[in-house]
Design a protein around this motif. Structure first.
Motif, PDB file in Angstrom:
ATOM      1  N   CYS A  51       0.827  -1.211   0.000  1.00 37.89           N
ATOM      2  CA  CYS A  51       0.000   0.000   0.000  1.00 37.89           C
ATOM      3  C   CYS A  51       0.862   1.263   0.000  1.00 37.89           C
ATOM      4  O   CYS A  51       0.455   2.296  -0.552  1.00 37.89           O
ATOM      5  CB  CYS A  51      -0.927  -0.010   1.209  1.00 37.89           C
ATOM      6  SG  CYS A  51      -2.194  -1.299   1.117  1.00 37.89           S
ATOM      7  N   TRP A 155      -7.934  -3.642  -3.087  1.00 43.79           N
ATOM      8  CA  TRP A 155      -7.674  -2.613  -2.086  1.00 43.79           C
ATOM      9  C   TRP A 155      -6.889  -1.447  -2.677  1.00 43.79           C
ATOM     10  O   TRP A 155      -7.147  -0.280  -2.364  1.00 43.79           O
ATOM     11  CB  TRP A 155      -6.924  -3.223  -0.908  1.00 43.79           C
ATOM     12  CG  TRP A 155      -6.745  -2.269   0.238  1.00 43.79           C
ATOM     13  CD1 TRP A 155      -5.723  -1.388   0.432  1.00 43.79           C
ATOM     14  CD2 TRP A 155      -7.641  -2.075   1.317  1.00 43.79           C
ATOM     15  NE1 TRP A 155      -5.914  -0.656   1.571  1.00 43.79           N
ATOM     16  CE2 TRP A 155      -7.098  -1.064   2.151  1.00 43.79           C
ATOM     17  CE3 TRP A 155      -8.864  -2.656   1.682  1.00 43.79           C
ATOM     18  CZ2 TRP A 155      -7.716  -0.632   3.309  1.00 43.79           C
ATOM     19  CZ3 TRP A 155      -9.473  -2.231   2.845  1.00 43.79           C
ATOM     20  CH2 TRP A 155      -8.907  -1.228   3.644  1.00 43.79           C
ATOM     21  N   ARG A 162     -12.168  -1.442  -2.117  1.00 39.82           N
ATOM     22  CA  ARG A 162     -11.573  -1.798  -0.824  1.00 39.82           C
ATOM     23  C   ARG A 162     -12.515  -2.700  -0.020  1.00 39.82           C
ATOM     24  O   ARG A 162     -12.067  -3.631   0.647  1.00 39.82           O
ATOM     25  CB  ARG A 162     -11.239  -0.536  -0.035  1.00 39.82           C
ATOM     26  CG  ARG A 162     -10.089   0.249  -0.644  1.00 39.82           C
ATOM     27  CD  ARG A 162      -9.478   1.224   0.319  1.00 39.82           C
ATOM     28  NE  ARG A 162      -8.221   1.741  -0.202  1.00 39.82           N
ATOM     29  CZ  ARG A 162      -7.384   2.512   0.484  1.00 39.82           C
ATOM     30  NH1 ARG A 162      -7.693   2.860   1.723  1.00 39.82           N
ATOM     31  NH2 ARG A 162      -6.267   2.937  -0.063  1.00 39.82           N
ATOM     32  N   GLN A 210      -6.065  -3.820   6.961  1.00 39.49           N
ATOM     33  CA  GLN A 210      -7.201  -3.206   6.258  1.00 39.49           C
ATOM     34  C   GLN A 210      -8.129  -2.488   7.234  1.00 39.49           C
ATOM     35  O   GLN A 210      -8.603  -1.373   6.961  1.00 39.49           O
ATOM     36  CB  GLN A 210      -7.954  -4.271   5.464  1.00 39.49           C
ATOM     37  CG  GLN A 210      -7.181  -4.810   4.271  1.00 39.49           C
ATOM     38  CD  GLN A 210      -7.922  -5.919   3.550  1.00 39.49           C
ATOM     39  OE1 GLN A 210      -8.712  -6.642   4.147  1.00 39.49           O
ATOM     40  NE2 GLN A 210      -7.660  -6.067   2.259  1.00 39.49           N
TER      41      GLN A 210
END
Length: 664
Positions: A51, A155, A162, A210
């Motif tokens: 990410c 995501w 997401r 997450q």
């Protein structure tokens, strides 16, 4: 997310628990669950890493490249160095026969598949002598990384994707958790070692990340401290009391759930008492080099176990010092340097180079293994012709060659040993040998018989299952029953009048096994005489003669593990290879009386190897004669010991005529 020192401390706690468990499993019985902590942390950290880099072109290649740079250099060096050490100091034996294959599979990230498919699980004593066995968790990790991009791709797209990614990861987590509940013993190995039943642990880390990224609602430090402390308690509980039989589900749940809570708490606030505790410099330092420490500590411990031992406090301290020193060097000069040196390489080139390195490394490990006989420092390997009971004819072959051919029989096989290329036709009886592994250990004796007489020997593989042991509990397993029935049916169809059926088996409880587990000597109580008479009667109906091997000498040490000077430090070698003859004679007397009674039957003879290996005028029996080994371990004969029996076996089977009278 920047590097969090407390997470390094959590890694340090996990790796130190694993190291402690491997040094002294009874003092930290759940220490192996430190691996479960690693898996959760791995899922969390790789999610943060992906990410942080974002959804850019070639992000999948970039992800794989980062994993290759992080894992491969230190792994390849460790595997090759371990291969060299094994070549030098580890003799080939049943106890080490899977080591090389495990190492080769580790190059491809697949050693966990091998462990899931074989008979021994992670906690088997034989795995204590395999220096590559710890790579199962690395294989698990590498295989999960192949699936991870598909789980996280949504995501990275953001928005509603997401939620889709979160639902996919959560669904995979629940499915994997359910798969871990498989009940049978075979499924235990599968569940313990393979991704389907372990993915939920990685995914716990992914889902924790997450949830953390969906928003950081205001949380009081106190609430986060309670959450993190509860998580730490769960981890410590698992490390201190986890039971192997309950893994991965439900046994790993306290460690996995606890790690998830800890990560959530630590990532929210880095300045709590809990984060300060886990950021303690020694713990965080161990965490930063946790990968190298995990890689190197197990091969070092195993090599100590093979050489000077790992039994006493001094040996354990020495092993820990060596492992820590090598791990530090690996972290400083291989792991860290590899990350820096390849940082500017194109991701696709890094991945391609990594695959090529794995292939070349596996080939190199094979080449090193094949040089064991040439470079080994082990007495066993340098004098292999005395130790290993191969079916070689030695000096008895005067013409032609001795040939060997295998054929399947049920779940086992039969080896036909025959002489080829000689003009004369044999008049000696054919021999059918069937028993447990002690039947296989007499290979040189069979080869000498074939070379001398020209008559074939048919050797049935019934390993682990004695025949006519007179102790029914040792023959009563379903595997042994099926194995013997298949071999028995095949043999009865092939037997002809005048053939000899040879029945060698372990007929007394061994004193010590190959990995050093001792057994208290006790007198065997013969049972199953009626079944034994039925078997002998069935063989006599086809006109076969029967030779039964009497209980052979049993040593107090596995000789191949105690053959070199440095091995005398090992606890398993301290009893020595000498055995009081009177004590052994008394121990085997009940079985000898029962066998003598069976030998009263027509065409049944008793073959006693004890007077040959330990002449009657010797008060103390030795595992050696003239410096040459009589045994390979504590009860299987060596090649030299097997050859010594040949003249007496030849006399019993051929030289003396068979008569229709018993009591020979």
């Amino acid at each position: 997310m920047d590097r969090i020192a407390a997470i390094d401390g959590l890694r340090g706690l996990a790796v130190l628990a694993v190291v402690w468990y491997h040094l002294s499993p009874t003092s930290l019985p759940g220490g192996f669950s430190g691996v479960d902590v690693f898996l959760v942390v791995s899922g969390f950290v790789v999610s943060a890493s992906v990410c942080r880099h974002g959804l850019v072109e070639g992000w999948v290649w970039a992800f794989f490249a980062r994993r290759v740079r992080r894992l491969l250099p230190a792994l390849v060096v460790c595997l090759i160095a371990t291969g060299v050490a094994c070549m030098l100091w580890v003799p080939e034996a049943w106890l080490s026969d899977r080591n090389h294959k495990t190492g080769r599979m580790a190059f491809y990230g697949a050693s966990n598949w091998l462990m899931a498919s074989r008979g021994d699980d992670y906690f088997s004593p034989s795995n204590d002598f395999n220096p590559y066995v710890h790579t199962w968790s690395l294989g698990l990790e590498e295989q999960f990384y192949l699936l991870f991009p598909f789980a996280i791709a949504g995501w990275l797209k953001g928005g509603e994707w997401r939620t889709v990614s979160f639902l996919i990861c959560s669904g995979m987590l629940v499915t994997s958790l359910a798969f871990g509940l498989l009940p049978t013993s075979d499924d235990f190995r599968v569940a313990f070692h393979l991704v389907p039943a372990r993915a939920w642990e990685f995914l716990t880390g992914v889902v924790t990340w997450q949830i953390l990224q969906k928003g950081r609602p205001a949380q009081s430090k106190k609430a986060l401290l309670v959450l993190g402390t509860s998580g730490l308690i769960g981890v410590l509980y698992s490390l201190g009391s986890a039971s192997p039989q309950q893994f991965p589900v439900p046994g790993a749940i306290p460690a996995v759930l606890g790690t998830g809570c800890l990560l959530f708490s630590l990532a929210h606030h880095e300045r709590t008492r809990l984060s300060s505790l886990l950021s303690w410099l020694p713990l965080a330092s161990a965490g930063r080099m946790s990968y190298s420490l995990y890689l190197w500590h197990w091969p070092v411990f195993v090599l100590f176990r093979w050489t000077v031992g790992l039994d006493g406090p001094m040996q354990r301290v020495a092993a820990l010092v060596v492992a820590s020193g090598v791990a530090y060097a690996s972290w400083r000069y291989i792991e860290s340097h590899g990350l820096r040196a390849t940082r500017e390489w194109r991701p696709s080139f890094v991945v391609g180079s990594g695959i090529a390195t794995m292939v070349v490394g596996a080939v190199l490990l094979d080449a090193i293994h094949h040089q064991t006989g040439r470079w080994s420092r082990s007495t066993v390997m340098r004098h292999a012709e005395d130790w290993f009971p191969k079916t070689k004819p030695g000096s008895y072959l005067t013409c032609g060659r001795v040939d060997r051919a295998n054929a399947e029989v049920g779940s086992g096989w039969v080896k036909t040993i025959s002489r080829k290329g000689c003009p004369s036709v044999s008049k000696a009886p054919r021999v059918f040998a069937i028993g447990d592994s002690h039947a296989l250990a007499l290979g040189p004796m069979y080869a000498a018989y074939v070379a001398t007489t020209g008559a074939p020997v048919f050797l049935y593989n019934n390993g682990g299952c004695p025949v006519l042991s007179l102790q029914l509990e040792r023959e009563s397993s379903e595997h042994c029953k099926r194995s013997f029935q298949a071999a028995r049916k095949h043999m009865m169809a092939a037997l002809q009048p005048g053939d000899v059926v040879f029945l060698p088996s372990l007929r007394l409880e061994r004193r010590v096994d190959q990995w050093g587990g001792s057994v208290a000597p006790r007198h065997a109580i013969p049972s199953g005489l009626a079944e034994a008479r039925n078997i002998l009667g069935e063989l006599r109906t086809v006109g076969a003669h029967v030779v039964v091997l009497a209980p052979n000498l049993l040593l107090n040490v596995p000789l191949f593990r105690c053959a070199d000077g440095w091995t005398q430090w090992q606890a398993v070698c301290r009893p020595g290879h000498l055995v009081e003859r009177a004590e052994f004679e008394a121990r085997r007397r009940p079985v000898m009386l029962a066998l003598a009674d069976l030998a009263k039957e027509p065409d049944v003879r008793l073959f006693d190897p004890l007077p040959i290996l330990c002449p009657e005028d010797e008060v103390v029996c030795s595992g050696y004669r003239g410096g040459r080994p009589l045994f390979f371990d504590a009860d299987h004969l060596s090649a030299y010991g097997s050859e010594l029996l040949f003249p007496a076996f030849m006399d019993l089977v051929v030289s003396r005529p068979w008569k229709d009278v018993g009591g020979d």
